[in-house]
Design a protein around this motif. Structure first.
Motif, PDB file in Angstrom:
ATOM      1  N   LEU A  83       6.634   7.560   9.741  1.00 24.06           N
ATOM      2  CA  LEU A  83       7.062   6.175   9.534  1.00 24.06           C
ATOM      3  C   LEU A  83       8.369   6.124   8.736  1.00 24.06           C
ATOM      4  N   TYR A  84       8.398   6.910   7.642  1.00 23.04           N
ATOM      5  CA  TYR A  84       9.598   6.889   6.804  1.00 23.04           C
ATOM      6  C   TYR A  84       9.609   8.149   5.932  1.00 23.04           C
ATOM      7  N   ASN A  85      10.752   8.792   5.869  1.00 26.46           N
ATOM      8  CA  ASN A  85      10.881  10.014   5.056  1.00 26.46           C
ATOM      9  C   ASN A  85       9.741  11.013   5.296  1.00 26.46           C
ATOM     10  N   GLY A  86       9.399  11.204   6.554  1.00 29.40           N
ATOM     11  CA  GLY A  86       8.385  12.193   6.910  1.00 29.40           C
ATOM     12  C   GLY A  86       6.949  11.789   6.624  1.00 29.40           C
ATOM     13  N   ILE A  87       6.728  10.560   6.186  1.00 29.91           N
ATOM     14  CA  ILE A  87       5.334  10.146   5.913  1.00 29.91           C
ATOM     15  C   ILE A  87       4.638   9.765   7.214  1.00 29.91           C
ATOM     16  N   ASP A  88       3.488  10.385   7.486  1.00 25.74           N
ATOM     17  CA  ASP A  88       2.634   9.924   8.584  1.00 25.74           C
ATOM     18  C   ASP A  88       1.691   8.905   7.964  1.00 25.74           C
ATOM     19  N   PHE A  89       1.887   7.658   8.337  1.00 27.48           N
ATOM     20  CA  PHE A  89       1.111   6.615   7.680  1.00 27.48           C
ATOM     21  C   PHE A  89      -0.191   6.355   8.435  1.00 27.48           C
ATOM     22  N   GLU A  90      -1.280   6.313   7.678  1.00 29.36           N
ATOM     23  CA  GLU A  90      -2.567   6.004   8.287  1.00 29.36           C
ATOM     24  C   GLU A  90      -3.357   5.137   7.317  1.00 29.36           C
ATOM     25  N   SER A  91      -3.923   4.072   7.814  1.00 31.51           N
ATOM     26  CA  SER A  91      -4.708   3.217   6.927  1.00 31.51           C
ATOM     27  C   SER A  91      -5.721   2.393   7.726  1.00 31.51           C
ATOM     28  N   LYS A  92      -6.584   1.739   6.996  1.00 27.14           N
ATOM     29  CA  LYS A  92      -7.633   0.920   7.639  1.00 27.14           C
ATOM     30  C   LYS A  92      -7.476  -0.528   7.176  1.00 27.14           C
ATOM     31  N   ILE A  93      -7.937  -1.434   8.002  1.00 22.67           N
ATOM     32  CA  ILE A  93      -7.993  -2.833   7.564  1.00 22.67           C
ATOM     33  C   ILE A  93      -9.207  -3.497   8.218  1.00 22.67           C
ATOM     34  N   SER A  94      -9.859  -4.376   7.470  1.00 16.14           N
ATOM     35  CA  SER A  94     -11.043  -5.050   8.013  1.00 16.14           C
ATOM     36  C   SER A  94     -10.679  -6.466   8.447  1.00 16.14           C
ATOM     37  N   ARG A  95     -11.531  -7.028   9.279  1.00 13.58           N
ATOM     38  CA  ARG A  95     -11.317  -8.409   9.707  1.00 13.58           C
ATOM     39  C   ARG A  95     -11.363  -9.336   8.489  1.00 13.58           C
ATOM     40  N   ALA A  96     -12.279  -9.046   7.565  1.00 14.67           N
ATOM     41  CA  ALA A  96     -12.410  -9.887   6.374  1.00 14.67           C
ATOM     42  C   ALA A  96     -11.107  -9.889   5.574  1.00 14.67           C
ATOM     43  N   LYS A  97     -10.486  -8.701   5.440  1.00 14.11           N
ATOM     44  CA  LYS A  97      -9.220  -8.614   4.693  1.00 14.11           C
ATOM     45  C   LYS A  97      -8.130  -9.419   5.412  1.00 14.11           C
ATOM     46  N   PHE A  98      -8.077  -9.237   6.737  1.00 12.88           N
ATOM     47  CA  PHE A  98      -7.078  -9.959   7.536  1.00 12.88           C
ATOM     48  C   PHE A  98      -7.231 -11.477   7.345  1.00 12.88           C
ATOM     49  N   GLU A  99      -8.476 -11.926   7.346  1.00 13.30           N
ATOM     50  CA  GLU A  99      -8.732 -13.366   7.178  1.00 13.30           C
ATOM     51  C   GLU A  99      -8.308 -13.828   5.788  1.00 13.30           C
ATOM     52  N   GLU A 100      -8.600 -13.003   4.803  1.00 17.53           N
ATOM     53  CA  GLU A 100      -8.238 -13.351   3.426  1.00 17.53           C
ATOM     54  C   GLU A 100      -6.716 -13.477   3.303  1.00 17.53           C
ATOM     55  N   LEU A 101      -5.987 -12.540   3.949  1.00 19.46           N
ATOM     56  CA  LEU A 101      -4.520 -12.562   3.874  1.00 19.46           C
ATOM     57  C   LEU A 101      -3.934 -13.835   4.490  1.00 19.46           C
ATOM     58  N   ASN A 102      -4.657 -14.423   5.451  1.00 16.57           N
ATOM     59  CA  ASN A 102      -4.080 -15.537   6.217  1.00 16.57           C
ATOM     60  C   ASN A 102      -4.782 -16.873   6.053  1.00 16.57           C
ATOM     61  N   MET A 103      -5.775 -16.898   5.159  1.00 15.10           N
ATOM     62  CA  MET A 103      -6.619 -18.089   5.091  1.00 15.10           C
ATOM     63  C   MET A 103      -5.828 -19.386   4.896  1.00 15.10           C
ATOM     64  N   GLU A 154       0.834  -1.205   0.000  1.00 13.60           N
ATOM     65  CA  GLU A 154       0.000   0.000   0.000  1.00 13.60           C
ATOM     66  C   GLU A 154       0.875   1.264   0.000  1.00 13.60           C
ATOM     67  N   LEU A 155       1.962   1.217   0.799  1.00 10.65           N
ATOM     68  CA  LEU A 155       2.897   2.354   0.844  1.00 10.65           C
ATOM     69  C   LEU A 155       3.538   2.594  -0.519  1.00 10.65           C
ATOM     70  N   LYS A 156       3.838   1.490  -1.192  1.00 13.65           N
ATOM     71  CA  LYS A 156       4.445   1.610  -2.530  1.00 13.65           C
ATOM     72  C   LYS A 156       3.455   2.295  -3.463  1.00 13.65           C
ATOM     73  N   ARG A 157       2.219   1.851  -3.389  1.00 14.58           N
ATOM     74  CA  ARG A 157       1.185   2.386  -4.280  1.00 14.58           C
ATOM     75  C   ARG A 157       0.865   3.843  -3.974  1.00 14.58           C
ATOM     76  N   LYS A 158       0.606   4.105  -2.692  1.00 19.63           N
ATOM     77  CA  LYS A 158       0.103   5.432  -2.333  1.00 19.63           C
ATOM     78  C   LYS A 158       1.195   6.479  -2.188  1.00 19.63           C
ATOM     79  N   HIS A 159       2.360   6.063  -1.683  1.00 22.76           N
ATOM     80  CA  HIS A 159       3.416   7.045  -1.384  1.00 22.76           C
ATOM     81  C   HIS A 159       4.674   6.843  -2.208  1.00 22.76           C
ATOM     82  N   LYS A 160       4.652   5.832  -3.078  1.00 17.89           N
ATOM     83  CA  LYS A 160       5.827   5.525  -3.915  1.00 17.89           C
ATOM     84  C   LYS A 160       7.087   5.311  -3.064  1.00 17.89           C
TER      85      LYS A 160
END
Ligand code: ADP
Ligand code: MG
Length: 617
Positions: free
Chosen positions: A291-311, A248-254
């Motif tokens: 977090l890195y190079n002055g970026i304040d990182f903020e994001s959301k994650i759902s339980r469904a996404k977490f489950e999908e990542l680890n299924m 996500e950091l790569k996508r949003k903040h390069k």
């Protein structure tokens, strides 16, 4: 005995990632919170220039002090440096591990401007000292007695080293018990009925996953099968989330932070927190300032996404449960209780998959899963120190030997002293006769395994006994004793009966590492090599009987000679032949049964006429 005047005994779950201490007080188990108010404490030690931090404070500085922050000491304890598992783990640690001259892994850190080396048990003892301090602050008195838990697959040397860590912390270690048993005790399952109960313990922790199938009846708890994965747990789930946010950091903040260790560690800490939240909430947010190079990182994650990542990882856990049941040749319907242990079993999806697997069966989860092991240890500690009340008295815990233990005989034969599945504590004695004339030194190699030949089993060590008074074959008796204490620690001793001279086994670390899958493999080998093994058993039996025949003939002849029944020339001929036969036996230790049978025929055809003639006279 009343426990009021005595300092209470505590139970400690010394975990790979987190440790927990508990005590039996006021007729119940109390989990003791640490100085930060947390009920579990990271098993982590960090060395700074001027101080040594343990627990939460060590975790907090891990990002800024990676090379001098030690975690995972439990993965090293009681193992050899050259152990392939240690070699693999090394690649993932930020701290350095070297080998000492005896192949023992030593953790190398810099502390107070000096390079220092610590054994894993020393690091573990620092964690145990912390747990002791936590208990003492809570109870307001000094604490001495403790029960400490270890995984079910821990080998003798890993158990010993854990006990050693306890002693180094100033504890009187009442007992080392295994984690699944402790969890079963916490639920009082051994008391539920007098019939045999099958209990499945599902322990998903921070970095390891263990499934154990126990059967309990009449206070005897036996492990039927154990399986698991030494690298599967909460940290893997954290890492999946970390990778998700890196993308996500790569996508949003390069920005790519995958090589930025400090940023990574901060992201990981935030992900672990988010993961915990997702066990109770459907969505959560992550916020990391700068977090890195002055970026304040903020994001959301759902339980469904977490489950999908680890299924796939969750499903892997269930596959292990299936394997555990298959290994024990048991059907899931025959399981009476399914017990949740380990912080990661708080994940709702994990619980759901497990419950589905058991066709909707209610899971035992009313004790916090990361506290169940310490709770059981505390009950056992109170029980052993006589501080429990009637509620917990009377529980006798028995563990069983996972493999047979024995000594190697001269022809490479395994002579079993303690059979597999013997409940301990136990003491077994065996009388051993000297195996050749004028034997002054006896070496007893101690083995573990189910095969008739020692070469197919695991050597644990050796007891060497010298100074045996010279005597003919069989003329001296040696008492060999196998003593397994309540902690599962084996002591082997050998005593010369006539002189009382004794020697006992100092277990060397050689090949005592015995993970669960190795036990399984050995049992499977014993099964699949049954016909080959029967051939060897037959060979050993033929050999033993031939040895007895030769020596008995000799004894017979010398008695007769002294009675002057036999003519001198024939005596001499037979004596030469007997000596030749003894030499032949020594030179042909591994001869096949057929060869031995032929040898016997040959000897009999030569000796029987003399002996018969002799008896005719
Ligand atoms: P150990 O492996 O040392 O025995 P634990 O059984 O205490 O450790 O498990 C620790 C793991 O449990 C960590 O990875 C932690 O993130 C995880 N954990 C703790 N609480 C929760 C929760 N509420 N939801 C998901 N995971 C959790
Ligand atoms: Mg654990």
């Amino acid at each position: 005995m009343s426990g009021e005047s005595q300092a209470p005994a505590v139970g400690i779950d010394l975990g790979t990632t987190y440790s927990c201490v508990a005590v039996w007080r006021h007729n119940r188990v109390e989990i003791i919170p640490n100085d930060q108010g947390n009920r579990i404490t990271p098993s982590c030690v960090s060395f700074k220039e001027t101080e040594r931090l343990v627990g939460d404070s060590a975790m907090n500085v891990a990002a800024s002090n990676p090379v001098n922050t030690v975690f995972d000491a439990k993965r090293l304890i009681g193992r050899r440096f050259s152990d392939p598992l240690v070699q693999k783990d090394l690649m993932f640690w930020s701290f350095k591990v070297a080998s000492d001259q005896a192949d023992k892994p030593m953790i190398v850190i810099s502390y107070m401007d000096e390079e220092k080396q610590f054994a894993a048990e020393e690091i573990s003892s620092m964690i145990l000292t912390k747990m002791k301090e936590i208990a003492e602050a809570f109870l307001g008195c000094s604490v001495k007695d403790a029960v400490i838990t270890v995984p079910a697959y821990f080998s003798d040397s890993q158990r010993r080293a854990t006990k050693e860590a306890g002693t180094l912390s100033g504890f009187n270690v009442l007992r080392i018990i295994v984690e699944p048993t402790a969890a079963a005790i916490a639920y009082g399952l051994e008391k539920k009925s007098s019939d045999e109960r099958n209990v499945l313990i599902f322990d998903l922790g921070g970095g390891t996953f263990d499934v154990s199938l126990l059967t309990m009846s009449d206070g005897v708890i036996k492990a039927k099968s154990i399986t698991g994965d030494t690298h599967l747990g909460g940290e893997d789930f954290d890492n999946r989330m970390v990778n998700y946010f890196i993308e996500e950091l790569k996508r949003k903040h390069k920005k790519d932070i995958s090589n930025q260790s400090r940023a990574l560690r901060r992201l990981k800490t935030a992900c672990e927190r988010a993961k915990r939240n997702l066990s109770f909430m459907a969505h959560t947010t992550i916020e990391i300032d700068c977090l890195y190079n002055g970026i304040d990182f903020e994001s959301k994650i759902s339980r469904a996404k977490f489950e999908e990542l680890n299924m796939d990882l969750f499903e892997k856990c269930i596959a292990h449960v299936d394997k555990c049941l298959k290994d024990a040749k048991m059907d899931k319907a025959s399981i009476h209780d399914v017990v949740l242990v380990g912080g990661s079993t708080r994940i709702p999806k994990v619980q759901q998959l497990l419950q589905d697997y058991f066709n909707g069966k209610e899971l035992c989860k009313n004790i916090h899963p990361d506290e169940a092991v310490a709770s059981g240890a505390a009950i056992q500690a109170a029980n052993l120190s006589g501080q429990g009340n009637h509620k917990i008295e009377g529980l006798i815990l028995h563990d069983v030997t996972p493999l047979s233990l024995g000594i190697g005989l001269i022809a490479g034969e395994m002579s079993v002293v303690v059979p597999r599945n013997t409940t301990f504590p136990t003491k077994k004695q065996r009388i051993h006769f000297t195996s050749f004339d004028n034997q002054t030194i006896a070496e007893f190699d101690v083995y573990e395994g189910e095969r008739p030949r020692t070469r197919d089993n695991i050597q644990l060590g050796k007891v060497t006994l010298s100074g045996i008074p010279p005597a003919p074959w069989s003329g001296q008796k040696i008492d060999v004793c196998f003593d397994i204490d309540a902690n599962g620690i084996l002591n082997v001793s050998a005593v010369i009966q006539t002189t009382g001279k004794k020697s006992s086994l100092t277990i060397s670390n050689v090949d005592t590492m015995r993970p669960k899958d190795e036990i399984d493999r050995m049992l499977e080998d014993a099964e699949s090599c049954r016909s080959e093994d029967e051939r060897h058993e037959h060979r050993f039996a033929v050999r033993r009987s031939l040895v007895d025949y030769i020596y008995n003939t000799r004894d017979n002849i010398s008695t007769k000679r002294s009675a002057s029944h036999l003519l001198a020339p024939s005596t001499k001929k037979i004596r030469d032949e007997i000596n030749n036969a003894i030499q032949w036996m020594n030179a042909n230790r591994f001869a096949e049964a057929e060869v031995l049978v032929n040898k016997r025929k040959e000897l009999e055809s030569s000796w029987v006429p003399f002996i018969t003639k002799d008896s005719d006279t």
